[in-house]
Structure formats: structure tokens, C-alpha cells
Scaffold this motif. Structure first.
Motif, PDB file in Angstrom:
ATOM      1  N   ALA A 264       0.626 -52.223  -8.592  1.00 21.88           N
ATOM      2  CA  ALA A 264      -0.749 -52.505  -9.010  1.00 21.88           C
ATOM      3  C   ALA A 264      -1.729 -52.251  -7.868  1.00 21.88           C
ATOM      4  CB  ALA A 264      -0.856 -53.955  -9.501  1.00 21.88           C
ATOM      5  N   LEU A 265      -1.351 -52.646  -6.650  1.00 24.28           N
ATOM      6  CA  LEU A 265      -2.220 -52.390  -5.498  1.00 24.28           C
ATOM      7  C   LEU A 265      -2.310 -50.901  -5.202  1.00 24.28           C
ATOM      8  CD1 LEU A 265      -1.107 -55.299  -3.135  1.00 24.28           C
ATOM      9  CD2 LEU A 265      -3.149 -55.179  -4.568  1.00 24.28           C
ATOM     10  N   TYR A 266      -1.176 -50.202  -5.351  1.00 23.83           N
ATOM     11  CA  TYR A 266      -1.176 -48.756  -5.092  1.00 23.83           C
ATOM     12  C   TYR A 266      -2.082 -48.019  -6.078  1.00 23.83           C
ATOM     13  CZ  TYR A 266       0.559 -43.938  -4.981  1.00 23.83           C
ATOM     14  OH  TYR A 266       0.647 -42.559  -4.921  1.00 23.83           O
ATOM     15  N   ILE A 267      -1.985 -48.372  -7.356  1.00 23.79           N
ATOM     16  CA  ILE A 267      -2.808 -47.663  -8.336  1.00 23.79           C
ATOM     17  C   ILE A 267      -4.276 -48.032  -8.159  1.00 23.79           C
ATOM     18  CG2 ILE A 267      -2.733 -49.342 -10.229  1.00 23.79           C
ATOM     19  CD1 ILE A 267      -2.390 -45.508 -10.442  1.00 23.79           C
ATOM     20  N   MET A 268      -4.552 -49.256  -7.697  1.00 23.78           N
ATOM     21  CA  MET A 268      -5.931 -49.646  -7.398  1.00 23.78           C
ATOM     22  C   MET A 268      -6.514 -48.754  -6.304  1.00 23.78           C
ATOM     23  SD  MET A 268      -7.281 -53.285  -5.880  1.00 23.78           S
ATOM     24  CE  MET A 268      -6.665 -52.914  -4.217  1.00 23.78           C
ATOM     25  N   MET A 269      -5.744 -48.540  -5.246  1.00 24.27           N
ATOM     26  CA  MET A 269      -6.223 -47.695  -4.160  1.00 24.27           C
ATOM     27  C   MET A 269      -6.306 -46.234  -4.587  1.00 24.27           C
ATOM     28  SD  MET A 269      -6.786 -49.957  -1.920  1.00 24.27           S
ATOM     29  CE  MET A 269      -7.206 -48.905  -0.532  1.00 24.27           C
ATOM     30  N   THR A 270      -5.363 -45.797  -5.419  1.00 23.06           N
ATOM     31  CA  THR A 270      -5.367 -44.404  -5.873  1.00 23.06           C
ATOM     32  C   THR A 270      -6.583 -44.113  -6.737  1.00 23.06           C
ATOM     33  OG1 THR A 270      -2.940 -44.306  -5.804  1.00 23.06           O
ATOM     34  CG2 THR A 270      -4.065 -42.665  -7.153  1.00 23.06           C
ATOM     35  N   LEU A 271      -6.906 -45.024  -7.658  1.00 25.24           N
ATOM     36  CA  LEU A 271      -8.037 -44.803  -8.559  1.00 25.24           C
ATOM     37  C   LEU A 271      -9.371 -44.842  -7.827  1.00 25.24           C
ATOM     38  CD1 LEU A 271      -6.970 -46.867 -11.705  1.00 25.24           C
ATOM     39  CD2 LEU A 271      -6.782 -44.413 -11.323  1.00 25.24           C
ATOM     40  N   THR A 272      -9.427 -45.520  -6.697  1.00 26.80           N
ATOM     41  CA  THR A 272     -10.664 -45.557  -5.906  1.00 26.80           C
ATOM     42  C   THR A 272     -10.617 -44.580  -4.732  1.00 26.80           C
ATOM     43  OG1 THR A 272      -9.780 -47.403  -4.585  1.00 26.80           O
ATOM     44  CG2 THR A 272     -11.126 -47.959  -6.504  1.00 26.80           C
ATOM     45  N   ASN A 273      -9.613 -43.700  -4.709  1.00 24.23           N
ATOM     46  CA  ASN A 273      -9.463 -42.690  -3.645  1.00 24.23           C
ATOM     47  C   ASN A 273      -9.338 -43.311  -2.258  1.00 24.23           C
ATOM     48  OD1 ASN A 273     -10.022 -41.109  -5.860  1.00 24.23           O
ATOM     49  ND2 ASN A 273     -11.221 -39.629  -4.726  1.00 24.23           N
ATOM     50  N   TRP A 274      -8.956 -44.576  -2.170  1.00 27.65           N
ATOM     51  CA  TRP A 274      -8.856 -45.304  -0.908  1.00 27.65           C
ATOM     52  C   TRP A 274     -10.217 -45.437  -0.225  1.00 27.65           C
ATOM     53  CZ3 TRP A 274      -3.954 -46.628   1.652  1.00 27.65           C
ATOM     54  CH2 TRP A 274      -2.830 -46.338   0.859  1.00 27.65           C
ATOM     55  N   TYR A 275     -11.313 -45.290  -0.982  1.00 24.90           N
ATOM     56  CA  TYR A 275     -12.652 -45.413  -0.419  1.00 24.90           C
ATOM     57  C   TYR A 275     -13.041 -46.886  -0.342  1.00 24.90           C
ATOM     58  CZ  TYR A 275     -13.635 -40.387  -0.789  1.00 24.90           C
ATOM     59  OH  TYR A 275     -13.623 -39.032  -0.639  1.00 24.90           O
ATOM     60  N   ARG A 276     -13.976 -47.203   0.523  1.00 28.11           N
ATOM     61  CA  ARG A 276     -14.462 -48.566   0.657  1.00 28.11           C
ATOM     62  C   ARG A 276     -15.953 -48.553   0.944  1.00 28.11           C
ATOM     63  NH1 ARG A 276     -12.843 -51.521   6.164  1.00 28.11           N
ATOM     64  NH2 ARG A 276     -14.517 -52.814   5.342  1.00 28.11           N
ATOM     65  N   LEU A 277     -16.598 -49.686   0.720  1.00 24.51           N
ATOM     66  CA  LEU A 277     -18.028 -49.806   1.002  1.00 24.51           C
ATOM     67  C   LEU A 277     -18.249 -49.890   2.505  1.00 24.51           C
ATOM     68  CD1 LEU A 277     -19.009 -52.410  -1.723  1.00 24.51           C
ATOM     69  CD2 LEU A 277     -19.641 -50.006  -1.688  1.00 24.51           C
ATOM     70  N   ASP A 278     -19.344 -49.279   2.958  1.00 22.13           N
ATOM     71  CA  ASP A 278     -19.652 -49.360   4.376  1.00 22.13           C
ATOM     72  C   ASP A 278     -20.212 -50.749   4.710  1.00 22.13           C
ATOM     73  OD1 ASP A 278     -22.139 -49.319   3.247  1.00 22.13           O
ATOM     74  OD2 ASP A 278     -22.963 -47.782   4.577  1.00 22.13           O
ATOM     75  N   GLU A 279     -20.550 -50.957   5.963  1.00 20.39           N
ATOM     76  CA  GLU A 279     -21.004 -52.286   6.411  1.00 20.39           C
ATOM     77  C   GLU A 279     -22.294 -52.715   5.730  1.00 20.39           C
ATOM     78  OE1 GLU A 279     -21.321 -52.053  10.598  1.00 20.39           O
ATOM     79  OE2 GLU A 279     -19.158 -51.901  10.954  1.00 20.39           O
ATOM     80  N   ASN A 280     -23.119 -51.762   5.334  1.00 20.14           N
ATOM     81  CA  ASN A 280     -24.381 -52.087   4.681  1.00 20.14           C
ATOM     82  C   ASN A 280     -24.264 -52.168   3.162  1.00 20.14           C
ATOM     83  OD1 ASN A 280     -25.776 -52.083   7.171  1.00 20.14           O
ATOM     84  ND2 ASN A 280     -25.920 -49.840   7.095  1.00 20.14           N
ATOM     85  N   LEU A 281     -23.028 -51.969   2.645  1.00 21.56           N
ATOM     86  CA  LEU A 281     -22.780 -52.011   1.207  1.00 21.56           C
ATOM     87  C   LEU A 281     -23.648 -51.009   0.438  1.00 21.56           C
ATOM     88  CD1 LEU A 281     -22.539 -55.879   0.635  1.00 21.56           C
ATOM     89  CD2 LEU A 281     -20.691 -54.264   1.075  1.00 21.56           C
ATOM     90  N   ARG A 282     -23.969 -49.877   1.064  1.00 22.19           N
ATOM     91  CA  ARG A 282     -24.811 -48.882   0.415  1.00 22.19           C
ATOM     92  C   ARG A 282     -24.071 -47.578   0.134  1.00 22.19           C
ATOM     93  NH1 ARG A 282     -30.205 -50.044   0.335  1.00 22.19           N
ATOM     94  NH2 ARG A 282     -30.863 -51.858   1.543  1.00 22.19           N
ATOM     95  N   VAL A 283     -22.950 -47.355   0.773  1.00 25.24           N
ATOM     96  CA  VAL A 283     -22.252 -46.081   0.629  1.00 25.24           C
ATOM     97  C   VAL A 283     -20.753 -46.328   0.521  1.00 25.24           C
ATOM     98  CG1 VAL A 283     -21.807 -43.823   1.673  1.00 25.24           C
ATOM     99  CG2 VAL A 283     -24.037 -44.917   1.984  1.00 25.24           C
ATOM    100  N   LEU A 284     -20.116 -45.612  -0.422  1.00 27.14           N
ATOM    101  CA  LEU A 284     -18.658 -45.600  -0.504  1.00 27.14           C
ATOM    102  C   LEU A 284     -18.147 -44.472   0.381  1.00 27.14           C
ATOM    103  CD1 LEU A 284     -17.908 -46.153  -4.299  1.00 27.14           C
ATOM    104  CD2 LEU A 284     -17.262 -47.647  -2.425  1.00 27.14           C
ATOM    105  N   THR A 285     -17.360 -44.815   1.382  1.00 28.10           N
ATOM    106  CA  THR A 285     -16.862 -43.810   2.313  1.00 28.10           C
ATOM    107  C   THR A 285     -15.350 -43.890   2.421  1.00 28.10           C
ATOM    108  OG1 THR A 285     -17.129 -45.331   4.176  1.00 28.10           O
ATOM    109  CG2 THR A 285     -18.989 -43.870   3.667  1.00 28.10           C
TER     110      THR A 285
END
Length: 458
Positions: A401-422
Motif C-alpha cells: 500500500a505504501l509502495y503504490i502510494m509513492m508510485t501513484l504520486t511519482n515519489w513527489y512531495r510538497l516543498d517547504e512553502n507548500l506551493r510546489v510538488l517537486t
């Protein structure tokens, strides 16, 4: 219901109605009807839990579809205040990453569901344990539990949830990639043994030719893929990290391929060969490709896509190109591996021990009785002992479940300002380290009989 209960089934019959209710609340045997083949109770249960995982995955996929993602604004409280970190409101537009947040919450719900059952099923030894009835039955109520956890997950205050849960996903995905490799090693060994056995029994050279052809295809595909990685993910000037990572994995693949055909290795393990090594090499190349697709430098990663809070993209691809090719391949591998975990145990005792799975003769009498009686149903094959470790199985689905969560989000995360997915470097190094750990694990399966001669590796 007519197929399962007979052509003359009357819905108003209170007796048959109670049978329906008991099937929803009872064990796996009741879920199979006359139109279904006989099956082991343990297999049916694993498949149903896997169905729950696939159902959650399907919901996650739907939530990241651009049209559906926009509708998530209508969920009360889901977007408002999402920029709150440590009590500070940033008042940003979270429109472009609502799908990202929704997938994280679905991943949390599925992980919590399987963790709950992993805890409940600790030390269950046979179906005589009262907790085994919970494992193999009450499916309707399990579905309600999953739905309840999912609804509750969408009311989790955002704050630092996404940032913290990202690291849980990273660790879980790392472990699941290793599980994928263990299953791949087992599959490759079984494949090679089957074809060699067929060649020996039929004295036909066609099986040997097929082995050579498949091995050649795997190696040719790997070489072509490595060449493409050098072309698209490196530059003559710069992109040093990509060049080093590709080169290291190439060298490691050459080493394990050479070791697999050494005379001493062949003497200790006659069934080891280039087919297994070629399949492991191809998988390693895929993991390397997936890692390079997360390199956050645009010049070294042509597939990089960054979305900000206003919905624009800094890459040349449109926003609808949120799924890249590595993610699609990863989804396919995820489906195959979870089904593999659910439907069979290994022919190799060492893999069974590693995966905490042990198919035994328990339940053989029940199987014979079911066949003789002509009944098409699931039979209890775990009265004398479970055929798989319940807790470990649920932990595997938790990691999936954790693997598919990361796969579906391309392993992207929000930056420190919560304005950009990088795409962070964390994703790159986790994938690369998992490929190294996988290659070392495969190398250990080759040399273990020589390093530990006193142990039985048959």
C-alpha cells in the motif's frame, strides 16, 4: 444469487436469507458457490485481502485523474486550511495537488487497515485459533472497517501530515522493492528449473534453445535500456550523478552475471544460470530508470514535471502527463507481485523461510474429501497449521500500500512553502540503494552454499 443457491431460490425465504447473511459474516468457504472451483481457504482469504488492496488502489487512481481531482474541492475542509503548518495559515490555493493529498490519505487508510490485522493475527498457529475466523471470515464487516478508516483519514488535519507520511512511504517502498526482488528471484529459479526439467524429460533441445533465446532477449533489452539511460538522463557536460549511478549498476549486473556461471557456483547450485541473472539485471535497470526519473534537475531529467499551487508546469509536458512510464511499469509489477504473494508459495524452502510461508500436507484430507464429494467450495487446509504467516502477509500488503502510494504520486512531495510538488533526491537514493541491496541479496543466494557449507541449501 440464483447461481449460488439454486435455480429455485426464493428471496423471500427467510432460511435462505439467513444463509446470505451468514455468508457475508462467515468464512471464505461460504463465498464460493457451485459455479466456482474448489480452492484452499487460505488462498481465498489472501485473494480477498488483495482485492481490498486493489480496490483502494483503484480509488487512488481515480482521485488523481485531473477531472476528479478538481471535484475534491467539494469535500468539506479538505482544501481549506491545508497550508497550516504548526498553526500558521499560509492561505494558498491547493488546487493542483488535491489528488496528491487524496492518494496519501488512501495510502494511510490501507496501511492502517492492514496494520490492524497484522497486530490482531500475531502468533496464530492454525484455523482452530478463534482469531483465524476473523482472518478468513466477516468480509462484509471488514469492508465497513476499511471504509470507516478511509473516511476518517480524509478528516486528518493536513499540517505536517503529508511531509511526515512521505518518509513512511519511502521506508515502506524500499522494503517492498526488496520483497519484489525476492519474488523475482524465486520466479526466475522456478522458471529455469521447469524448462530444464522439461528438457531432461523429453530430451528435446527446443527447451534449451528457448532458455537461450529468453536470456538473450533479457540481456539485449537491458543493454538497450542502459544505452537509452545514458542518452536521455546524462549530458556530455554535467549530470555526474546519473553517469555514476548507471555505471555502478551496470558493473554490479556484470558481476552477478559472471558469478552465476562460475564452476563452483554451478556445482553448488546446478540450476543457477544466466536466465536468473538476466531477469535480475533487467529489473535492476528498471529500478535505475525509475530512480533517474526522480532526479530533480531538469537538464538531467527530461521527464521531470513540477506542479505549483496555481496549476502551472515548469516542464514542457502538459499537466495531464502526471503519470510517467516508470510509474506505469511500477504499477504493473506491483499487481503481479501482490497476486504472486496471494496465490502461491515457493517451491524453494529458503524462499519460503524468508517469506514466512510454508505449504505443508495440512488440510490434504479436507481437499480429498471435497474432491470426492464433488463439492465446489473452499476447504479448510489449516486445521493442523497455517500455510502462511498471517501477520507477515498483512505486513507485506501494508508495504504494498505504501509502495503504490509513492508510485501513484511519482515519489513527489510538497516543498517547504507548500506551493510546489517537486521530486526530492531522497527518492533517487532510496531506489538506487534498494537496487544495490537487491543485487547483494541475489549474490548471497549464489554464494551462500559456499560460504556456509554446513547448512542445507537444497
Amino acid at each position: 444469487w440464483g447461481t449460488c443457491f439454486g435455480a429455485n431460490f426464493d428471496p423471500s425465504d427467510t432460511g435462505m436469507l439467513s444463509l446470505q447473511v451468514s455468508c457475508l459474516c462467515g468464512s471464505a468457504p461460504c463465498l464460493l458457490c457451485g459455479c466456482c472451483p474448489s480452492a484452499k481457504n487460505s488462498t481465498v482469504s489472501r485473494l480477498l485481502f488483495t482485492f481490498f488492496l486493489f480496490l483502494g488502489t483503484l480509488v487512488s487512481i481515480i482521485m488523481i485523474i485531473p477531472g476528479v481531482e478538481k471535484e475534491l474541492h467539494k469535500l468539506p475542509g479538505f482544501c481549506e486550511g491545508s497550508g497550516a503548518v504548526l498553526g500558521v495559515q499560509t492561505h494558498i490555493d491547493c488546487g493542483s495537488f488535491l489528488g496528491h493529498k487524496a492518494v496519501y490519505r488512501m495510502g494511510f487508510a490501507m496501511a492502517a487497515f492492514f496494520f490492524l490485522f497484522a497486530v490482531i493475527m500475531v502468533c496464530v498457529r492454525s484455523s482452530k485459533d478463534p482469531r483465524a475466523a476473523v482472518q478468513n471470515g466477516f468480509w462484509f464487516f471488514k469492508f465497513l472497517v476499511l471504509v470507516g478508516i478511509t473516511v476518517g483519514a480524509f478528516y486528518i488535519p493536513d499540517g505536517a501530515f503529508s511531509s511526515v507520511w512521505f518518509y513512511f512511504g519511502v521506508v515502506g517502498s524500499f522494503l517492498f522493492i526488496l520483497i519484489q526482488l525476492v519474488l523475482l528471484i524465486d520466479f526466475a529459479h522456478s522458471w529455469s528449473q521447469l524448462w530444464l526439467r522439461n528438457a531432461g524429460e523429453s530430451s528435446a533441445k527446443g527447451w534449451y534453445a528457448a532458455l537461450c533465446i529468453v536470456t538473450f532477449i533479457f540481456y539485449a533489452t537491458s543493454i538497450a535500456a542502459i544505452a537509452l539511460l545514458y542518452v536521455y538522463y546524462t549530458k556530455p557536460e554535467g549530470c555526474t550523478e546519473g553517469k555514476v549511478l548507471i555505471s555502478i549498476n551496470l558493473i554490479l549486473c556484470l558481476i552477478v552475471s559472471a558469478v552465476s556461471i562460475l564452476p563452483k557456483i554451478q556445482d553448488a547450485q546446478p540450476h543457477s544460470g544466466l536466465l536468473q541473472a538476466s531477469l535480475i539485471t533487467l529489473y535492476t535497470v528498471y529500478v535505475t530508470w525509475s530512480a533517474l526519473a526522480n532526479v530533480p534537475t531538469q537538464a538531467c531529467n527530461p521527464t521531470l514535471l513540477v506542479r505549483n499551487s496555481t496549476g502551472s508546469a515548469t516542464a514542457t509536458q502538459p499537466l495531464t502527463t502526471w503519470w510517467d512510464a516508470p510509474s506505469i511499469v511500477g504499477l504493473i509489477i506491483f499487481i503481479l507481485c501482490t497476486l504472486f504473494i496471494s496465490v502461491r508459495s515457493s517451491d524453494h524452502p529458503q524462499v519460503n523461510k524468508l517469506m514466512l510461508t510454508e505449504e505443508s500436507g495440512a488440510g490434504a484430507g479436507s481437499e480429498a474429501a471435497a474432491v470426492e464429494s464433488g463439492l465446489h467450495r473452499a476447504y479448510d487446509n489449516e486445521q493442523d497449521g497455517v500455510s502462511y504467516n498471517y501477520t507477515f502477509f498483512h505486513l507485506c500488503l501494508l508495504l504494498a500500500a505504501l509502495y503504490i502510494m509513492m508510485t501513484l504520486t511519482n515519489w513527489y512531495r510538497l516543498d517547504e512553502n507548500l506551493r510546489v510538488l517537486t521530486s526530492p533526491w531522497t527518492a533517487v537514493w532510496v531506489k538506487i540503494c534498494s537496487s544495490w541491496a537487491g543485487l547483494l541479496l541475489y549474490l548471497w543466494t549464489l554464494v551462500a552454499p559456499l560460504v556456509l557449507p554446513d547448512r542445507d541449501f537444497s
